[in-house]
Scaffold this motif. Structure first.
Motif, PDB file in Angstrom:
ATOM      1  N   CYS A   7      -4.245  12.519  -8.651  1.00  0.00           N
ATOM      2  CA  CYS A   7      -3.905  11.086  -8.738  1.00  0.00           C
ATOM      3  C   CYS A   7      -4.962  10.334  -9.526  1.00  0.00           C
ATOM      4  O   CYS A   7      -6.163  10.512  -9.347  1.00  0.00           O
ATOM      5  CB  CYS A   7      -3.782  10.509  -7.330  1.00  0.00           C
ATOM      6  SG  CYS A   7      -3.571   8.725  -7.303  1.00  0.00           S
ATOM      7  N   LEU A   8      -4.524   9.459 -10.431  1.00  0.00           N
ATOM      8  CA  LEU A   8      -5.428   8.728 -11.325  1.00  0.00           C
ATOM      9  C   LEU A   8      -5.843   7.376 -10.759  1.00  0.00           C
ATOM     10  O   LEU A   8      -6.554   6.634 -11.425  1.00  0.00           O
ATOM     11  CB  LEU A   8      -4.743   8.495 -12.674  1.00  0.00           C
ATOM     12  CG  LEU A   8      -4.130   9.726 -13.359  1.00  0.00           C
ATOM     13  CD1 LEU A   8      -3.337   9.288 -14.592  1.00  0.00           C
ATOM     14  CD2 LEU A   8      -5.214  10.723 -13.742  1.00  0.00           C
ATOM     15  N   SER A   9      -5.377   7.036  -9.553  1.00  0.00           N
ATOM     16  CA  SER A   9      -5.640   5.707  -8.967  1.00  0.00           C
ATOM     17  C   SER A   9      -5.342   4.588  -9.958  1.00  0.00           C
ATOM     18  O   SER A   9      -6.162   3.692 -10.189  1.00  0.00           O
ATOM     19  CB  SER A   9      -7.102   5.600  -8.508  1.00  0.00           C
ATOM     20  OG  SER A   9      -7.380   6.543  -7.523  1.00  0.00           O
ATOM     21  N   PRO A  55       2.176   1.836 -10.420  1.00  0.00           N
ATOM     22  CA  PRO A  55       3.630   1.892 -10.631  1.00  0.00           C
ATOM     23  C   PRO A  55       4.345   2.650  -9.510  1.00  0.00           C
ATOM     24  O   PRO A  55       5.469   2.303  -9.147  1.00  0.00           O
ATOM     25  CB  PRO A  55       3.779   2.647 -11.959  1.00  0.00           C
ATOM     26  CG  PRO A  55       2.487   3.382 -12.147  1.00  0.00           C
ATOM     27  CD  PRO A  55       1.433   2.530 -11.503  1.00  0.00           C
ATOM     28  N   ILE A  97      -3.784   8.197  -0.773  1.00  0.00           N
ATOM     29  CA  ILE A  97      -4.228   9.423  -1.452  1.00  0.00           C
ATOM     30  C   ILE A  97      -5.751   9.431  -1.556  1.00  0.00           C
ATOM     31  O   ILE A  97      -6.404  10.464  -1.407  1.00  0.00           O
ATOM     32  CB  ILE A  97      -3.555   9.550  -2.835  1.00  0.00           C
ATOM     33  CG1 ILE A  97      -2.035   9.728  -2.660  1.00  0.00           C
ATOM     34  CG2 ILE A  97      -4.145  10.721  -3.626  1.00  0.00           C
ATOM     35  CD1 ILE A  97      -1.254   9.925  -3.932  1.00  0.00           C
ATOM     36  N   GLN A 145       8.120   7.045 -10.866  1.00  0.00           N
ATOM     37  CA  GLN A 145       7.322   6.016 -11.537  1.00  0.00           C
ATOM     38  C   GLN A 145       5.896   6.472 -11.800  1.00  0.00           C
ATOM     39  O   GLN A 145       5.120   5.750 -12.438  1.00  0.00           O
ATOM     40  CB  GLN A 145       7.264   4.742 -10.670  1.00  0.00           C
ATOM     41  CG  GLN A 145       8.602   4.196 -10.238  1.00  0.00           C
ATOM     42  CD  GLN A 145       9.449   3.789 -11.428  1.00  0.00           C
ATOM     43  OE1 GLN A 145       8.921   3.326 -12.437  1.00  0.00           O
ATOM     44  NE2 GLN A 145      10.752   3.993 -11.329  1.00  0.00           N
ATOM     45  N   CYS A 146       5.519   7.623 -11.319  1.00  0.00           N
ATOM     46  CA  CYS A 146       4.126   8.065 -11.411  1.00  0.00           C
ATOM     47  C   CYS A 146       3.703   8.209 -12.871  1.00  0.00           C
ATOM     48  O   CYS A 146       4.400   8.801 -13.694  1.00  0.00           O
ATOM     49  CB  CYS A 146       3.954   9.390 -10.677  1.00  0.00           C
ATOM     50  SG  CYS A 146       2.281  10.059 -10.822  1.00  0.00           S
ATOM     51  N   LEU A 206       1.560  10.035 -14.305  1.00  0.00           N
ATOM     52  CA  LEU A 206       1.479  11.410 -14.811  1.00  0.00           C
ATOM     53  C   LEU A 206       2.811  11.834 -15.397  1.00  0.00           C
ATOM     54  O   LEU A 206       2.872  12.508 -16.417  1.00  0.00           O
ATOM     55  CB  LEU A 206       1.100  12.378 -13.683  1.00  0.00           C
ATOM     56  CG  LEU A 206      -0.312  12.321 -13.129  1.00  0.00           C
ATOM     57  CD1 LEU A 206      -0.533  13.474 -12.168  1.00  0.00           C
ATOM     58  CD2 LEU A 206      -1.334  12.359 -14.241  1.00  0.00           C
TER      59      LEU A 206
HETATM   60  S1  SF4 Z   1       1.243   6.402 -10.423  1.00  0.00           S
HETATM   61 FE1  SF4 Z   1       0.771   8.528  -9.888  1.00  0.00          FE
HETATM   62  S2  SF4 Z   1      -1.254   8.837 -10.646  1.00  0.00           S
HETATM   63 FE2  SF4 Z   1      -0.958   6.643 -10.605  1.00  0.00          FE
HETATM   64  S3  SF4 Z   1      -1.705   5.962  -8.638  1.00  0.00           S
HETATM   65 FE3  SF4 Z   1       0.409   6.373  -8.370  1.00  0.00          FE
HETATM   66  S4  SF4 Z   1       0.464   8.486  -7.693  1.00  0.00           S
HETATM   67 FE4  SF4 Z   1      -1.552   8.161  -8.539  1.00  0.00          FE
END
Ligand code: SF4
Ligand SMILES: Cc1cc2nc3c(=O)[nH]c(=O)nc-3n(C[C@H](O)[C@H](O)[C@H](O)COP(=O)(O)OP(=O)(O)OC[C@H]3O[C@@H](n4cnc5c(N)ncnc54)[C@H](O)[C@@H]3O)c2cc1C
Ligand SMILES: Cc1cc2nc3c(=O)[nH]c(=O)nc-3n(C[C@H](O)[C@H](O)[C@H](O)COP(=O)(O)OP(=O)(O)OC[C@H]3O[C@@H](n4cnc5c(N)ncnc54)[C@H](O)[C@@H]3O)c2cc1C
Ligand code: SF4
Ligand code: FES
Lengths: 283, 469
Positions: free
Chosen positions: B41-43, B48, B63, B101-102, B104
């Motif tokens: 996870c990129l925080s 999104p 997370i 929506q992630c 990544l």
């Molecule tokens: S969109 Fe994905 S990478 Fe970004 S905070 Fe949410 S879970 Fe983490």
């Protein structure tokens, strides 16, 4: 848990119990039914409300021992508890405007027919009751029917009590003699109801039948209780007996389909019954 | 450090083993795997993923707590927004919600973070390690009735109980849980998890009354007469649809609700069931949603030799959760896509009307379909290919083509407005056309998801609290 307040054996295979269920007792009307489970993990089975005492908060049901669940229920004595008791379900029997009715009960179906006859009697209608059994030993509820009928005819298949023959014989005689029934209400085995409809048809007397397909939830959720009504123009309509019935216009029911569906689990049921009997023998 | 483009695999029972048992298929992340997945996870500042979750769980925050190794703190973050994390972590269609929506996935075209799997890990960890009993709040003197013990009703009841309301839940069946107990099978959602949620509510002081059918045993108006100041209706969408094709009354044709209820709620999957179900032989399940997958995989576990899914659109339109479709394929379910049933065929011995085999299903006739122009929903409409009929030999047919809200409550509650599809009409707050009567979940939307039903229960609880305090 629901307590059995009173219990009475009506004949070797038919038993009447009164169960403490105040909410159901307050609401139930003739023609409605409940669904019960005898114990945890038990099967859900429908039984007709045969009477209520709203003050005492009890509901009367009369059942015939035919399989595993009714066998288990029959082993519960006065003061014992049963697991679940839900209702009242189904639509009450239509009584409005009916002044002269013929109530026909066959076998354990008499348990379902009796509260209907009583209700018509209470409403001041003329009640003719015809009740039929295989033989004298299986006779139930004769006194109850006598008390609420202007005329009671008892039939046995083998002639061991009352008149000899099946319930359609006196019905036909009365219709031929010109008895102006507003409605014939037939409750019993599917084959009996089918023949009552056939007997009444030439006289164009309306017939209400009480259908008892296999049910699970009783609230319209599973569709297992579905049956087909054939309308005058031939269109086939699916109805759920638990929410749309159990009473239906006898002329519309596809009886052959209903009879076929009622035998879906025949082998399973027989096996389960034998198991249950063995279990209770050991105990 | 570069991000691993792949989501950590979920440990699972091997397909050839699990196809013959009812134990849970997916086994859950270990702490080690969860740590590794959390690292992906990129925080993201813009968060999104949070907007993709119907109840806006603060995903990056929980997370982050996993990364720090404080799983209990992660659990607290999740339960600020969700009351059924062990359930939703398992059954949410993540791929079309939070994970869709992630960043990544959207920007880097990698696998999204396994948000659902992490949520499940946190909830399971909590359930295993926490012995804390919920504290019973001081009563605030108000009484609220909840109709239906599915996810919407249970959530509404829990939220109100935590605020001190005296809540009674009235449930028609003999067990609380709604679809979570009668529909979704054990191998996907162990019933012990649902039972635990229900026990927690009881510990909070919620009074759960089974065997009470609102509209029959009691009416909504009588609930008010009994002193309840507000009523929440979470009665679901339990009325099964049929196709109205010839042969649907044959022995061996089930609605998915009946088939699944017999197996799950009535325990027909056990060796010593009291309630019968048709086992073995070949089975066709009609439909392509979660319900169809559950019915197909249940049939397989009950001992079917061959199980077909018959669905009239293509794999792309198949609405079931991806994970379930993958699992079903691995287990050997035979997908017959772009096919639609036209008739169910039955046995009839012309010489013997008493033949015990008469009236049982022998097959299903289908017609092949192709995708035409998009319809109102934007999906391409399937059209029949003339002359392409074929038959599949089957003994059981399960209809999983959707359900509608049951009209029982509408018919017995004067002034309760419903829409064309039978869904109860509500405002944004869940208020119906009747004063102090709220509704939510499938009873409003028609068949939807656990998380949206739960969200609706929360919204209504908030509105009820505002109206009564
Ligand atoms: S969109 Fe994905 S990478 Fe970004 S905070 Fe949410 S879970 Fe983490
Ligand atoms: C609305 C309704 C009201 C009913 N009211 C009464 C009543 O007041 N008194 C009473 O004795 N019975 C009544 N019945 C029938 C009763 O529900 C069945 O006898 C019972 O479910 C049998 O259960 P079991 O496990 O003992 O037998 P099973 O082993 O399930 O069945 C044994 C035999 O009974 C037949 N059977 C199974 N289910 C039904 C059914 N639903 N209806 C009729 N036959 C069935 C089977 O085909 C089999 O031959 C009613 C049924 C319905 C649907
Ligand atoms: C087989 C199956 C698989 C599914 N899989 C998924 C999945 O993987 N992911 C997902 O997100 N969603 C899934 N769903 C959908 C999801 O389960 C539902 O959207 C959700 O359960 C709806 O919750 P609810 O509280 O609105 O209603 P329900 O869960 O339907 O609960 C309603 C409750 O109210 C009771 N009730 C009804 N009428 C009355 C009455 N008159 N009086 C008293 N009680 C009453 C019912 O008995 C029931 O217990 C699935 C559904 C099914 C059937
Ligand atoms: S509840 Fe569902 S949508 Fe929300 S974060 Fe969890 S898995 Fe994603
Ligand atoms: S018994 Fe399930 S719908 Fe009638």
């Amino acid at each position: 848990m629901y307590r059995i307040v009173r219990r009475r054996e009506l004949n070797p295979t038919v038993t009447q119990i009164e169960v403490e269920a105040p909410l159901v007792a307050r609401k139930a009307k003739p023609g409605q039914f409940i669904i019960l489970r005898v114990d945890e993990d038990g099967e859900r089975i429908p039984l007709t409300v045969a009477g209520t005492d709203p003050k005492e908060g009890t509901v009367k049901v009369i059942f015939q021992v035919v399989g595993a669940t009714t066998e288990a229920l029959n082993h519960k004595l006065q003061g014992d508890y049963i697991q679940d008791f839900a209702g009242p379900l189904g639509v009450p029997t239509h009584t409005e405007g009916l002044k002269n009715v013929c109530v026909i009960g066959g076998g354990a179906g008499c348990a379902i027919a009796m509260p209907v006859a009583q209700e018509f009697h209470r409403l001041g209608a003329k009640v003719t009751s015809i009740i039929g059994f295989r033989n004298k030993d299986l006779l139930i509820l004769e006194d109850e029917f006598k008390a609420c009928s202007d005329q009671l005819i008892v039939m046995t298949d083998d002639g061991s009590y009352g008149r000899h023959g099946n319930v359609t014989i006196p019905l036909k005689e009365m219709l031929e003699a010109g008895e102006p029934f507003d409605m014939v209400i037939a409750i019993g085995p599917l084959i009996m109801m089918k023949f009552v409809v056939a007997a009444a048809k030439p006289f164009k007397v309306p017939v209400t039948v009480s259908m008892n397909p296999i049910m699970i939830d009783g609230t319209g959720m599973c569709g297992g209780c579905r049956l087909t009504l054939v309308q005058e123009d031939g269109t086939r309509v699916t109805k759920f007996a638990c929410v749309d019935g159990p009473d239906f216009d006898g002329y519309q029911i596809d009886f052959d389909e209903a009879m076929s569906r009622s035998r879906m689990y025949f082998d399973f049921e027989r096996h389960a019954y034998e198991e249950a009997c063995r279990l209770f023998e050991k105990a | 450090m570069a991000v691993n483009p792949k989501k950590n695999e979920m440990p699972a029972q091997a397909p050839e083993v699990r196809a013959h048992n009812f134990n849970e298929v997916a086994l859950g992340y270990t702490a080690e795997i969860a740590q590794d997945e959390a690292k992906r996870c990129l925080s993201c500042k813009a968060r999104p993923c949070v907007s993709g979750c119907p109840v806006n769980i603060e995903i990056p925050d929980f997370i982050n707590e996993i990364r720090r190794g404080d799983y209990e703190a992660a659990y607290r973050v999740i339960t600020r927004s969700s009351s059924l994390p062990a359930v939703c972590g398992r059954v949410c269609p993540q791929e079309s919600q939070c994970e869709a929506q992630c960043t990544l996935h959207v920007k880097a075209k990698m696998d999204p973070v396994g948000i659902g799997r992490l949520e499940r890990f946190v909830a399971d960890w909590h359930n295993e390690h926490s012995t804390q009993q919920p504290e019973r709040p001081a009563p605030n003197g108000h009484k609220v009735a909840v109709v239906g013990a599915g996810p919407s009703g249970l959530t509404c009841a829990g939220d109100l109980a935590k605020k001190g309301y005296q809540v009674s839940v009235f449930e028609a069946l003999h067990t609380a849980g709604g679809v979570l107990v009668y529909g979704i099978p054990e191998f996907r959602l162990p019933k012990a998890i649902v039972a635990r949620e229900v026990d927690t509510l009881r510990a909070l002081g919620v009074d759960i009354q089974t065997n009470v059918i609102i509209g029959k045993t009691l009416t909504v108006d009588e609930l008010f007469e009994m002193g309840y100041e507000a009523v929440f209706i979470g009665s679901g969408a339990g009325l099964p649809n049929f196709m109205n094709i010839p042969g649907e009354a044959l022995k061996g044709v089930y609605s998915a609700n009946e088939f699944l209820t017999r197996s799950n709620l009535m325990k027909a999957y056990r060796d010593d069931p009291k309630t019968p179900i048709m086992k073995g032989g070949n089975v066709a399940v009609v439909g392509g949603g979660n319900v169809a997958m559950d019915a197909a995989r249940t049939a397989l576990r009950l001992g079917a030799e061959h199980v077909y899914i018959v669905y009239r659109r293509s794999m792309e339109e198949l609405p079931a959760r991806r994970e379930e479709v993958e699992h079903a394929k691995e287990e050997g379910i035979d997908f017959r896509l772009l096919c639609n049933p036209t008739e169910i065929l039955g046995y009839q011995n012309p010489d013997n009307p008493r033949d015990p085999k008469n009236g049982f299903v022998t097959g299903i006739r289908c017609i092949k379909m192709e995708l035409g122009a998009p319809d109102a929903s934007g999906r391409r409409r399937p059209v029949e290919i003339p002359g392409s009929e074929f038959e599949l030999a089957v003994d059981t047919v399960v209809m999983a083509i959707g359900t509608s809200p049951n009209p029982l409550i509408k018919n017995t509650t004067e002034g309760l407005e419903v829409n064309r599809r039978g869904g109860i009409v509500v405002t944004e707050d869940g208020l119906t056309s009747r004063k102090n009567v709220y509704a939510g979940g499938d009873a409003v939307t028609g068949a939807a998801t656990v998380i949206s039903a739960m969200g609706a229960g929360k919204t209504a609880a908030r509105a009820i609290d505002q109206a009564l305090s």
